[in-house]
Structures are given as C-alpha cells and as structure tokens.
Design a protein around this motif. Structure first.
Motif: not given
Length: 390
Positions: A91-96
């Motif tokens: 899953a995409p990171s929180r920063s992304y």
C-alpha cells in the motif's frame, strides 16, 4: 509507438508473451522463467480452441502450461507477472498519500461565487471607507469573496487600503489555509512603507509558521525591526518572539534538527534581551525546552537558575517537568529526584511525564522498588485529580 498486431509480443522482466494461432505452433512458442508446473488443459484439448493463447515452458520441448488465457472476451492477452517482478504490491505510504492529497487540492481550485460577490458589492455605498469595507469583508464566510472584494477595492480610484482591511483579509485567508493568496496580500502590505501594526504583523508571522514558511516569517520579523520603522508602532514585542520560539521548537523529536534550530532560538533570545524586552515564563520555558531537546541539559539548568535571580520570573510546573525529563534521559537520576523534591515543596503537582521519566530511569538503573513507589504515587495522584474534577 507500440503497435498491437496479429502476432504481437509483450515483453516483461524475464517473461515473453506472444499471441498467435493455436494451430501454428511456431507462432505460439514463448520463452519465460521456470516458475510454473506443467499440466494439460482440462477444458480444451491442444489445438481445438482457435482463440486461446498457449504458454510453453521451453521452446525446444513445446510443453504446455496449465495457464491458457481465453481471448474471446479481451482484445489482447493478459500478461502473467513473474515472481521476480519489480513492481511493488504494498500500500502507498502516508507521505505519498499526503503529497497526492496536496497535489489534488492544488489542482482542484474553488471557483468564485458570483452571486455572493455581487451581494457583497451591493452592501457598499458609492464612496465607501476602509472601515465600511472591513465590515463587509468580516461578514463574508467565503474567503474567495473576501479576496475578490479586496482586489476590487484596490482598483477603485479614490480608495486606499489601511491596517483594518489588510488585517481582516489576511485573517480570512490564513484561517482558510489559502497561504499562496495570503502571501500575495502580504507582499502588497510590505510594499507600503508606513502601514502596519504589531497585531497585524504578529498574525502574519503566526500564519506563516502554521504553513511552515519559516523564511517568510523571519522576513516579516526583519521588516518589523528595520530602521525605517523605528518611529512606527509595530516594533517586535514579547508576543512576536514567543510565536517564533514556538515555531522553531515544533520541528519534531529529532535531536539533531532541534540542535540546528536551537542556534536560531538562542540568537533570537539574545536579540530580545538586547532590545530591552523582558522575557516571560513562556520564552524562558521555550529556551529550557529547546536545550533539553537538543541534549544541552546544563544550559537548560543555567537558564533555570537565572529565572528568579536575573529575569525575576520564577519557574512553574512545566519548567520542572522539562528538566526532570531531560535529566532522566541522560541518566542523571539523582539530580532529577532533587528537582522532584523541590517541585513538591513549592506546591507544584508533577505531571505523568515526570513520573514516567523517573520510573523508566530508576528501572533501568536497577532500583526497582523505588520505581514501583513512584509508579504507585503517580496512580494515586491521577485518582485524586479525577475525583476533584468530578
């Protein structure tokens, strides 16, 4: 350009796919990594389904894979991804996600409500004053309408903005987090030499620090301290310095980053004392907190001992909490216990941060019984505080 013809080939890392006629075995040979078993197709015998794509393990053996993709419902064959694919399935990171959300917000700009704007214009008299424009802008809930009213008034031949119109417009834009539009209004404000007030520039610095535009905040601070503004009434005050202290201390728990920003805080504190501004409890606690976060506990103790003697500002409970936490973090448990005793004699109630620091430091030092005593004392204090609030 890619062309997908009758006999097209899809190439992926370690895998080749070719579409062709099943009757022609030379057009259906594929070369791929050895990662799938070899079983016969249970549905169609080999060569009976004319619209199927066959996958072979080795070109010279012509062995049939289990996977036969029926292309009757799709125009092109579906590529089968190998196990050594370089594409991530996480899953995409929180920063992304945060960056994508910011880009989406920037791309979807709101539009001006023309009906609301015309209604606001109808509330202004033919020759309006800055006070009347300020009242109309203050009644608007849409920040775009406020911004359009400000720009429209700037184009009127007999009108000049003053402190009140700049103040209410910047406040509306800053509260709506429209920092780019607010920056344009601030540039217009700084271009006018003798317009401004301490409350106005403090608000501008506060919203710039909320937007993490620390360079712009420092530029506005330098504008307040410039020589051409010596006779004006918007010189920096203790509130201005406290806003900057809080902004530079809000950079997280990284000791290296706090060490870098601590040099700026130290310079600001020296400039404040040099200008004759008396520090208050917030600025002194900010210095102590900054020294503790940057692992300079001795400097924090120096400020602590100077509070009542030099600055005539006695410490409070927050001062003791920061010092106890910093001493325990460096393993100086005995000094922390001395400050804890002094704190209780002055009538201050230690916070859970102080208790947790003492318990952790004592437990790591092997003093388990004393750590348990502090733990039970903390629970008793919390129970008594809950009973008082009830």
């Amino acid at each position: 350009m890619l062309s997908f013809g009758r006999n097209c080939c899809f190439k992926y890392p370690g895998t080749y796919f070719r579409r062709g006629n099943a009757s022609n075995h030379t057009n259906t040979i594929l070369s791929t990594n050895s990662f799938c078993p070899k079983f016969p197709d249970p549905n169609y015998p080999f060569g009976k389904n004319p619209r199927s794509t066959h996958f072979f393990h080795h070109a010279h053996k012509l062995d049939l894979f289990l996977f036969q993709i029926n292309t009757s419902y799709t125009q092109f064959p579906i590529p089968f991804a190998p196990f050594n694919s370089h594409y991530s399935t996480k899953a995409p990171s929180r920063s992304y996600q945060r960056r994508a959300r910011k880009r989406l917000l920037k791309s979807s700009k709101p539009t001006l409500d023309q009906a609301q704007f015309q209604l606001a214009l109808s509330q202004l008299p033919p020759r309006f004053t800055p006070e009347e424009l300020c009242n109309v802008i203050a009644r608007q809930n849409d920040p775009l309408v406020c911004l359009e009213l400000f720009h429209w008034a700037s184009q009127q031949p007999r009108f000049r903005h003053d402190v009140s119109t700049f103040h209410i417009t910047i406040k509306k834009l800053g509260a709506a987090k429209m920092y780019q539009e607010m920056d344009d209004i601030v540039n217009q404000l700084l271009a006018v030499p003798l317009i401004g007030s301490e409350a106005l520039f403090n608000m501008v610095i506060y919203y710039f620090t909320q937007a993490r535009k620390l360079t712009r905040a420092v530029n506005v601070f330098k504008h307040m301290k410039s020589r051409r503004n010596l006779n004006c009434f918007f010189r920096p005050s203790i509130r201005t310095y406290n806003i900057l202290f809080a902004a530079f201390l809000g950079r997280g728990s990284n000791s290296y980053i706090n060490h870098v920003y601590m040099e700026t805080i130290r310079c600001l504190f020296r400039q404040m004392v040099k200008d004759g501004i008396k520090p208050d409890i917030f600025s002194l606690n900010s210095m102590i907190k900054g020294y503790v976060l940057s692992l300079h506990v001795n400097d924090a103790l120096r400020i602590f001992h100077q509070m009542g003697v030099i600055y005539d500002c006695p410490p409070n409970a927050l001062t003791y909490d920061c010092l106890i936490h910093g001493l325990c973090a460096q393993g100086r448990t005995n000094n922390a216990k001395e400050l804890y005793s002094e704190m209780k004699t002055k009538g201050f109630v230690p916070s859970s941060k102080s208790y947790n620091s003492l318990v952790n430091s004592l437990a790591l030092g092997g003093e388990i019984e004393e750590a348990v005593n502090y733990l039970w004392e903390m629970t008793d204090k919390q129970r008594s505080c809950k009973k008082r609030t009830l």
